[in-house]
Write an enzyme that holds these catalytic residues in place. Structure first.
Site, PDB file in Angstrom:
ATOM      1  N   CYS A 309      57.095  77.236  37.811  1.00  0.00           N
ATOM      2  CA  CYS A 309      57.065  76.179  38.847  1.00  0.00           C
ATOM      3  C   CYS A 309      55.962  76.470  39.632  1.00  0.00           C
ATOM      4  O   CYS A 309      54.908  76.654  39.303  1.00  0.00           O
ATOM      5  CB  CYS A 309      58.709  76.064  39.426  1.00  0.00           C
ATOM      6  SG  CYS A 309      58.660  75.093  40.991  1.00  0.00           S
ATOM      7  N   LEU A 310      56.113  76.656  41.071  1.00  0.00           N
ATOM      8  CA  LEU A 310      54.959  76.989  41.793  1.00  0.00           C
ATOM      9  C   LEU A 310      54.240  78.436  41.430  1.00  0.00           C
ATOM     10  O   LEU A 310      52.920  78.558  41.529  1.00  0.00           O
ATOM     11  CB  LEU A 310      55.441  77.167  43.273  1.00  0.00           C
ATOM     12  CG  LEU A 310      54.820  77.636  44.382  1.00  0.00           C
ATOM     13  CD1 LEU A 310      53.476  76.556  44.629  1.00  0.00           C
ATOM     14  CD2 LEU A 310      55.261  77.665  45.645  1.00  0.00           C
TER      15      LEU A 310
END
Length: 577
Positions: A309-310
């Site tokens: 993800c991030l």
């Protein structure tokens, strides 16, 4: 947010922070502008108006014809009559009985009408059109006949069978949920999953702790290990142990059992003291600091870097910066549901425009961080039927509890986002799309993903509402390096927690060689064959093919070079609330 506010700006900031608090950090100006844009353009589109009028008349005739056929059928055959519209919302046979068939068909037709009304309107700015369509959908869901006891035949039947006991249980469930929310307690059942006891239990040691993160090195379980260690960089919007859930579905445990030395970053849960942490702090004190520690503990070895993800976005930034060095330090890069191009970021873009970001910044200036419930609220709205309405019906009207599992308990163990970092993240990546445009600065120099030369394993998931797989796939035209792309079943989280033996898992996989021709995501999806099972085994084979022969495992930590063992995994940062 980087410079001090003047007196007048401080006055505005206080006013905007109050405005944000009054509106649950959802910018009313953004919503009003979107509706005005849509309504004013619809008002000067007589053709669209006639089309909507025709659609309403046709729907009325269709509903009337269906009900007439219903009443003409023999009583025992009526529920077998196919209605004009079919939806999973009303799948039970009771919904095909009068008057519930009329209610649910009217509702579905209203949904279709508003979908048509709020899309393809001449001249409306695309973002505004999406906001209006989303708002209309959310508004309509409030009035679904399935949400109320007196218009839901399944609830009425259950109430009749149980003499209303289900509603009594539902009231108890509602009081419990409300009490937990007021006291900021996790949902019922979460107490069964305790970090360090039955989740996040893979043995290891904390070998580095700084202002941003702890670095965990996991204890080897095989006599020999691959010489290249694996570094996992999770998102700081979540706690890392989604990758170390229960022993049977721990990705970290799986890698360790397959003969890899695994390191994982565990981010600190920021508060007001961390309000000034920036994207660069997460890069320098997070990813780069972890690589320095690994180089001291496992000297001379390149790293299989993995980002989720991030954390994957941060890893891509770091890898592009390292590509400029003579020794780039990375053997490969694996990205799980991580976006590198934010031009089409999916439904989260509904909550990201200048007005919305400015309001968030004003609120964060006051608190120092973005609260976890604010992020959770946005994600719940994106899946409001599954996350809100269906759960309310099940728990409060039918009186049934959802069975808590490890993934649900992890999801309730939320984190915050520091003000400066979150502002930079929204502006640099979402609003300005700096990373894919060669404008993102590391230090004082812009980086470019086109500089990447290392092999990439890139995973998207079919039902991802956070990082849509077509957005994840865009890495293909940002770099010419070798990319092995996997499209897995499931969503943003469940599609990654996909251990071997998990039922009903599927995936597609194909490698584009370095310098290979670009294929559109639509072509890729329709031509690459689907396979049954877990993509974890494919990732392991991919790592094996890019790793050396097994050798003796390294020590845990390296006290002589400044990385002593500081404590047992899962560490202390993961326990911060």
């Amino acid at each position: 947010m980087g410079r001090p506010y003047s007196a007048t700006e401080q006055l505005d900031a206080q006013a905007h922070a109050l405005w944000a608090k009054l509106h649950a950090v959802l910018s009313p100006q953004s919503v009003v502008l979107a509706w005005l844009d849509w309504a004013s353009h619809l008002a000067v589109s007589p053709g669209k108006q006639l089309e909507l009028l025709r659609m309403a008349v046709e729907q009325s005739e269709e509903l009337s014809g269906y009900l007439q056929r219903y009443w003409r059928e023999e009583k025992e055959q009526r529920t077998a009559l196919e209605p004009p519209l079919v939806s999973k919302l009303f799948k039970e046979e009771a919904w095909r009985q009068w008057p519930f068939n009329a209610l649910q068909q009217s509702y579905l037709m209203a949904q279709n009408w508003w979908q048509e009304a709020t899309t393809h309107t001449w001249g409306v700015e695309p973002h505004h059109q999406n906001v209006v369509a989303f708002g209309a959908s959310q508004w309509l869901q409030i009035f679904s006949p399935g949400n109320y006891a007196w218009t839901n035949p399944v609830v009425l039947q259950r109430t009749s069978e149980e003499g209303g006991v289900n509603l009594g249980r539902g009231l108890v469930n509602w009081i419990d949920a409300a009490t937990r929310q007021i006291n900021q307690l996790p949902p019922a059942g979460s107490e069964k999953f305790v970090v360090g006891e039955n989740v996040a239990t893979t043995p290891g040691k904390v070998v580095l702790r700084n202002r941003v993160m702890e670095l965990i090195q996991y204890t080897p379980t095989t006599g020999k290990v691959r010489p290249e260690p694996v570094l996992i960089t999770p998102a700081w919007i979540m706690k890392y142990y989604i990758l170390d859930l229960s022993p049977h579905n721990s990705l970290i445990g799986y890698l360790v059992s397959q003969g890899y030395t695994v390191f994982c970053i565990s981010w600190k849960n920021p508060g007001d003291a961390e309000r000034d942490l920036s994207m660069d702090d997460y890069l320098q004190q997070g990813l780069f600091a972890a690589l320095d520690a690994i180089d001291a503990i496992v000297p001379g070895q390149k790293v299989h870097a993995t980002g989720y993800c991030l954390g994957g976005t941060l890893l891509a930034i770091g890898a592009a910066a390292l590509a400029r060095d003579a020794n780039p330090r990375l053997a490969s890069m694996s990205l799980f549901t991580a976006q590198t191009d934010f031009s089409e970021p999916g439904e989260l873009a509904l909550f990201i425009d200048e007005s919305q970001v400015s309001l968030l910044e004003a609120q964060m200036q006051r608190t120092g961080y973005l609260r976890s419930d604010q992020m959770a609220g946005a994600f719940q709205m994106l899946r409001s039927y599954d996350m809100i309405w269906s759960r309310m019906v099940k728990e409060y009207l039918l009186g049934e509890r959802y069975e808590m599992n490890d993934l649900m308990a992890w999801n309730a163990d939320a984190t915050r986002m520091p003000a400066t970092m979150h502002s930079q993240y929204l502006r640099r990546l979402f609003l300005n799309n700096d990373l894919s445009s060669g404008r993102y600065l590391v230090g004082d120099r812009p980086i470019a993903l086109s500089d990447l030369k290392l092999p990439v394993f890139n995973v998207g998931t079919v039902a991802d509402h956070v990082a849509p797989w077509r957005s994840v796939y865009k890495l293909h035209y940002l770099t010419a390096t070798e990319i092995t792309f996997v499209l897995a079943s499931g969503g943003h989280n469940a599609g990654i927690v996909s251990e071997p033996g998990h039922p009903r898992r599927k995936y597609q996989i194909q490698t584009r060689e370095a310098g290979g021709l670009y294929r559109s995501p639509q072509e890729w999806q329709t031509t690459v064959p689907e396979q049954e099972g877990s993509w974890w085994t494919q990732w392991l084979a991919w790592l094996d093919a890019r790793s050396g022969e097994p050798t003796d495992p390294p020590t845990l930590g390296a006290a002589e070079t400044g990385y002593p063992v500081l404590g047992d995994a899962p560490g202390v940062y993961i326990l911060e609330k």
